[in-house]
Each structure stands twice: as C-alpha cells, then as structure tokens.
Design a protein around this motif. Structure first.
Motif, PDB file in Angstrom:
ATOM      1  N   ASN A 223      13.097   1.968  -3.759  1.00  0.00           N
ATOM      2  CA  ASN A 223      11.777   2.280  -4.404  1.00  0.00           C
ATOM      3  C   ASN A 223      10.735   0.908  -4.667  1.00  0.00           C
ATOM      4  O   ASN A 223       9.705   0.905  -4.589  1.00  0.00           O
ATOM      5  N   ALA A 224      11.764  -0.350  -5.021  1.00  0.00           N
ATOM      6  CA  ALA A 224      11.063  -1.383  -5.337  1.00  0.00           C
ATOM      7  C   ALA A 224      10.505  -1.939  -4.020  1.00  0.00           C
ATOM      8  O   ALA A 224       9.280  -2.563  -4.105  1.00  0.00           O
TER       9      ALA A 224
ATOM     10  N   SER B   8       5.634  -3.130  -0.809  1.00  0.00           N
ATOM     11  CA  SER B   8       4.687  -2.808   0.434  1.00  0.00           C
ATOM     12  C   SER B   8       3.587  -2.283  -0.073  1.00  0.00           C
ATOM     13  O   SER B   8       2.492  -2.559   0.935  1.00  0.00           O
ATOM     14  N   GLU B   9       3.484  -1.528  -0.770  1.00  0.00           N
ATOM     15  CA  GLU B   9       2.118  -0.628  -1.052  1.00  0.00           C
ATOM     16  C   GLU B   9       1.282  -1.720  -1.691  1.00  0.00           C
ATOM     17  O   GLU B   9      -0.074  -1.645  -1.578  1.00  0.00           O
ATOM     18  N   ILE B  10       1.631  -2.678  -2.786  1.00  0.00           N
ATOM     19  CA  ILE B  10       0.837  -3.793  -3.320  1.00  0.00           C
ATOM     20  C   ILE B  10       0.448  -4.670  -2.315  1.00  0.00           C
ATOM     21  O   ILE B  10      -0.933  -4.970  -2.130  1.00  0.00           O
TER      22      ILE B  10
ATOM     23  N   GLY C 215       5.130   2.669   2.405  1.00  0.00           N
ATOM     24  CA  GLY C 215       5.462   2.404   1.283  1.00  0.00           C
ATOM     25  C   GLY C 215       5.764   3.502   0.049  1.00  0.00           C
ATOM     26  O   GLY C 215       6.669   3.498  -0.622  1.00  0.00           O
ATOM     27  N   LYS C 216       4.927   4.639   0.547  1.00  0.00           N
ATOM     28  CA  LYS C 216       5.073   5.653  -0.346  1.00  0.00           C
ATOM     29  C   LYS C 216       6.214   6.534   0.012  1.00  0.00           C
ATOM     30  O   LYS C 216       6.972   7.084  -0.714  1.00  0.00           O
ATOM     31  N   TYR C 217       6.604   6.427   1.458  1.00  0.00           N
ATOM     32  CA  TYR C 217       7.936   6.847   1.914  1.00  0.00           C
ATOM     33  C   TYR C 217       9.145   6.511   0.960  1.00  0.00           C
ATOM     34  O   TYR C 217       9.738   7.005   0.751  1.00  0.00           O
ATOM     35  N   ASP C 218       9.055   5.007   1.215  1.00  0.00           N
ATOM     36  CA  ASP C 218      10.226   4.287   0.480  1.00  0.00           C
ATOM     37  C   ASP C 218      10.222   4.394  -1.164  1.00  0.00           C
ATOM     38  O   ASP C 218      11.547   4.408  -1.511  1.00  0.00           O
ATOM     39  N   GLN C 219       9.052   4.553  -1.649  1.00  0.00           N
ATOM     40  CA  GLN C 219       9.325   5.067  -3.104  1.00  0.00           C
ATOM     41  C   GLN C 219       9.822   6.270  -3.332  1.00  0.00           C
ATOM     42  O   GLN C 219      10.623   6.415  -4.282  1.00  0.00           O
TER      43      GLN C 219
END
Length: 92
Positions: free
Chosen positions: A33-34, A39-41, A3-7
C-alpha cells in the motif's frame, strides 16, 4: 495506474492478514500500500512538472512569435501554454 493497484492489493492483503492474524501478510499489505501511495505521488509530481514546462515554453515561444510577427506560431504557443496549465491543474 499501478499505484492504485498496489494500494488496493495492499489493503486487501492487510485486511486478510488482520482477519487471519497473519503478521507477515499484514506487513506485506502495508508495504504494498505504501509503495502504491509513493508511486501515485511520483506520477502526480511528474505530471505537474510536465505541465509547468509546457506552460513556460508556450509563454516564452508565444512572446518570441508575437515580437517577430509570427501569428501562426503564436497561436500554437498559446495552445501549448494552455495545455500546460491544464496539466498542472489536473495534477494538483
């Protein structure tokens, strides 16, 4: 971690797209980013639910062990309950 990577990657793509005036790259960056945010949530919610489950199981098993006089089981249940509390706090 994904998630962090994609952001981060999404932000880079969007910024490069903004700089170059490339709408396709801007859109890809916003989408990535979305996806990272979602994913992080989802990971946070999953961790919180696991913590809640451990907390409840520990409390229930601790009560049963206390009633049956199983002090070793009671101690293990306390550890499980405290671990669950920590998981919940970490994912809040």
């Amino acid at each position: 971690m994904d998630g962090k990577y994609d952001q981060a990657a999404g932000n880079v793509k969007k910024n490069v797209g903004d700089t170059l005036g490339n709408e396709r790259l801007q859109t890809e960056g916003k989408t990535q980013n979305a996806t990272g945010n979602a994913s992080e949530i989802a990971s946070t919610v999953e961790g919180y639910v696991q913590g809640f489950t451990n907390q409840v199981k520990g409390a229930v098993n601790g009560t049963i062990n206390s009633l049956t006089g199983n002090s070793t089981g009671e101690a293990g249940s306390t550890v499980q309950q405290k671990t669950g509390e920590a998981q919940k706090k970490w994912n809040s």
